[in-house]
Scaffold this motif. Structure first.
Motif, PDB file in Angstrom:
ATOM      1  N   VAL A   1      -2.928  -6.116  -3.976  1.00  0.00           N
ATOM      2  CA  VAL A   1      -2.316  -4.863  -4.211  1.00  0.00           C
ATOM      3  C   VAL A   1      -2.147  -4.060  -3.024  1.00  0.00           C
ATOM      4  CG1 VAL A   1      -2.589  -2.936  -5.674  1.00  0.00           C
ATOM      5  CG2 VAL A   1      -3.328  -5.185  -6.453  1.00  0.00           C
ATOM      6  N   LEU A   2      -1.004  -3.672  -2.669  1.00  0.00           N
ATOM      7  CA  LEU A   2      -0.924  -2.754  -1.439  1.00  0.00           C
ATOM      8  C   LEU A   2      -0.558  -1.292  -2.040  1.00  0.00           C
ATOM      9  CD1 LEU A   2       0.963  -4.810   0.994  1.00  0.00           C
ATOM     10  CD2 LEU A   2      -1.190  -4.765   0.633  1.00  0.00           C
ATOM     11  N   ARG A   3      -1.108  -0.156  -1.452  1.00  0.00           N
ATOM     12  CA  ARG A   3      -0.539   1.113  -1.668  1.00  0.00           C
ATOM     13  C   ARG A   3       0.116   1.614  -0.202  1.00  0.00           C
ATOM     14  NH1 ARG A   3      -4.338   4.714  -5.042  1.00  0.00           N
ATOM     15  NH2 ARG A   3      -5.460   4.965  -2.839  1.00  0.00           N
ATOM     16  N   HIS A   4       1.268   2.205  -0.162  1.00  0.00           N
ATOM     17  CA  HIS A   4       2.011   2.575   0.996  1.00  0.00           C
ATOM     18  C   HIS A   4       1.711   1.607   2.366  1.00  0.00           C
ATOM     19  CE1 HIS A   4       2.667   6.049  -1.219  1.00  0.00           C
ATOM     20  NE2 HIS A   4       1.414   6.467  -1.375  1.00  0.00           N
TER      21      HIS A   4
ATOM     22  N   GLY B   1      11.962   2.278   1.484  1.00  0.00           N
ATOM     23  CA  GLY B   1      12.417   1.245   2.310  1.00  0.00           C
ATOM     24  C   GLY B   1      11.886   1.330   3.526  1.00  0.00           C
ATOM     25  N   MET B   2      10.428   2.149   3.554  1.00  0.00           N
ATOM     26  CA  MET B   2       9.549   1.915   4.866  1.00  0.00           C
ATOM     27  C   MET B   2       8.609   0.809   4.841  1.00  0.00           C
ATOM     28  SD  MET B   2      11.171   4.136   6.956  1.00  0.00           S
ATOM     29  CE  MET B   2      10.069   4.551   7.981  1.00  0.00           C
ATOM     30  N   ILE B   3       8.175   0.490   5.996  1.00  0.00           N
ATOM     31  CA  ILE B   3       6.845  -0.575   5.943  1.00  0.00           C
ATOM     32  C   ILE B   3       6.400  -0.123   7.312  1.00  0.00           C
ATOM     33  CG2 ILE B   3       8.418  -2.605   6.769  1.00  0.00           C
ATOM     34  CD1 ILE B   3       5.889  -3.949   5.164  1.00  0.00           C
ATOM     35  N   ALA B   4       4.956   0.063   7.544  1.00  0.00           N
ATOM     36  CA  ALA B   4       4.383   0.255   8.782  1.00  0.00           C
ATOM     37  C   ALA B   4       5.143   1.289   9.564  1.00  0.00           C
ATOM     38  CB  ALA B   4       3.997  -1.001   9.333  1.00  0.00           C
ATOM     39  N   GLY B   5       5.790   2.402   9.167  1.00  0.00           N
ATOM     40  CA  GLY B   5       6.489   3.266  10.040  1.00  0.00           C
ATOM     41  C   GLY B   5       7.872   2.773  10.473  1.00  0.00           C
ATOM     42  N   ARG B   6       8.478   1.519   9.997  1.00  0.00           N
ATOM     43  CA  ARG B   6       9.523   1.122  10.242  1.00  0.00           C
ATOM     44  C   ARG B   6      10.398   1.200   9.016  1.00  0.00           C
ATOM     45  NH1 ARG B   6       8.840  -3.731  10.723  1.00  0.00           N
ATOM     46  NH2 ARG B   6       6.495  -4.095  10.462  1.00  0.00           N
TER      47      ARG B   6
END
Length: 416
Positions: A48-51, A300-305
């Motif tokens: 489970v991931l959050r942001h 649409g964002m992941i790790a600031g990308r």
């Protein structure tokens, strides 16, 4: 295997459970330990991931006889693969290479054959192309294992009477998307899983078919009687005759059954791993699936990308059909373009895709939470209960996230 979580997470995990979970997820972890780890043989994992940040990364049981499930263990996720294949198409649409409302034939000219010139990409992605049946395109397992042949036969096929009506394209969905993607890019889905999904997301936990040599992901062995009972002479005869039944029984039989297809899953390295089946042979870790759905849950964002534009994510979140699905015995699947929602607690506002046996990936844009759940148990006797895993995972994820938020808030107040 350690059964102790690292601070500041849970003070301890149940015996046999490895990994990590933050405070608040105790009920989820205990239920996971009981329902996934409480059976002899087999195992699984849940992330489970959050942001994009991990809240839960747990695993239990065996990925093969005598070998424990590890953080890089993946499993065949069956129809959860469809969500990955759909994301490939959305990535291409995001770059302006595909228009959802354009005819598929505008990109794949051969697809115009037999009256399919007006079928749109949107219809293809939402199981309304009238091409769900296996019997018109395949004679047996050898045909099904030839993914290029399946793409060609679907391009030449004639849509059936369910064109425009939601009818689960259980296996044909993947070859249809692969043919479209190949027409646009010149590349097959196996390569596109790597270049459009795994590499941009920075994960080695997503593959189409067997992970290649050098991958950190190892594929778990399927445990249980698999689909062997379906291959018996009597059952095959009944299912074969069901092709002509009216309504849901006939639609389901045509979409899901082909004589000899049970052999697809036999052996420690089953034939299903040796082809490109974008509707059903993804090999994923739980963290790989959760990572895929993280940008879908976070604009649409992941790790600031940026992985996808907000406009494309909005299109993915839209429910395309509220009608009951003809090939799934009128279950209200709430089809999106390549994904589905479910009318149950914890799943109404999210979307993702569940596979045979219950493995799934999920995104909840309202909370920024993404979930990946995989396991390797597949038997006729347990498939019904296993298929409902999302019914306990998702509500407990929501409950755990709320509890974790309250704990964090109290900690922040004390620190202030």
């Amino acid at each position: 295997m350690s059964n102790v979580a690292s601070s500041p997470g849970l003070s301890g995990l149940p015996t046999g459970v490895g990994g990590y979970a933050v405070d608040g997820f105790g009920p989820l972890v205990r239920t996971f330990a009981r329902l996934v780890g409480g059976h002899p043989g087999g195992g699984g994992a849940l992330t489970v991931l959050r942001h994009g940040e991990p809240l839960v990364e747990i695993r239990v049981g065996d990925c093969a006889p005598g070998r424990e499930w590890g953080p890089d263990t993946g499993s065949i996720v069956f129809s959860a693969t469809k969500g990955i294949a759909a994301t490939v198409i959305h990535r291409l649409a995001d770059r302006g290479l595909i228009d959802y409302d354009a005819p598929v034939a505008a990109y794949w000219p051969e697809f115009a054959a037999n009256g399919k010139e007006r079928i749109t990409v949107r219809q293809l992605l939402s199981h309304r192309a009238g091409l769900s049946g296996l019997p018109p395109i395949a004679r047996g397992i050898d045909d099904v294992l030839d993914h290029r042949l399946m793409e060609e036969r679907l391009a030449a096929a004639k849509p059936d009477h369910l064109l425009g009506i939601p009818t689960y394209h259980a296996l044909t969905f993947g070859w249809l998307l692969a043919g479209l993607a190949r027409a646009v890019t010149g590349r097959g889905m196996g390569e596109l899983f790597r270049t459009e999904i795994a590499e941009p997301l920075g994960t080695d936990g997503i593959h189409l078919g067997a992970p290649p040599v050098g991958s950190t992901t190892t594929a778990a062995i399927l445990l249980g009687n698999r689909l062997a009972p379906v291959g018996t002479t009597y059952v095959s005869l009944v299912l074969g005759r069901a092709y002509g039944f009216p309504g849901a029984p006939g639609a389901a039989a045509r979409a899901l059954f082909l004589p000899g297809l049970d052999a697809f899953l036999e052996g420690d390295i089953p034939p299903i791993l040796a082809t490109e089946l974008p509707a059903g042979n993804g090999v994923c870790t739980a963290t790989g699936l959760a990572t895929l759905y993280s940008p879908l849950a976070n604009e649409g964002m992941i790790a600031g990308r940026r992985f996808l534009s907000p406009c494309t994510v909005k299109a993915m979140r839209r429910i395309e059909s509220y009608r009951l699905d003809h090939a799934l015995f009128y279950i209200p699947m709430l089809w999106h373009m390549g994904y589905h929602s479910l009318p149950m607690p914890g799943a109404r506002t999210g979307f993702g895709h569940i596979g045979m046996g219950g493995s799934f990936g999920w995104a909840d844009p309202g909370t920024g939470i993404s979930v990946g759940f995989v396991h390797n148990r597949l038997g006729i006797g347990s498939i019904g209960s296993d298929q409902l895993a999302s019914a306990w995972v998702l509500p407990l994820v929501v409950r755990g996230a709320r509890a974790a938020h309250r704990t964090t808030t109290r900690t922040d107040r004390r620190a202030a």
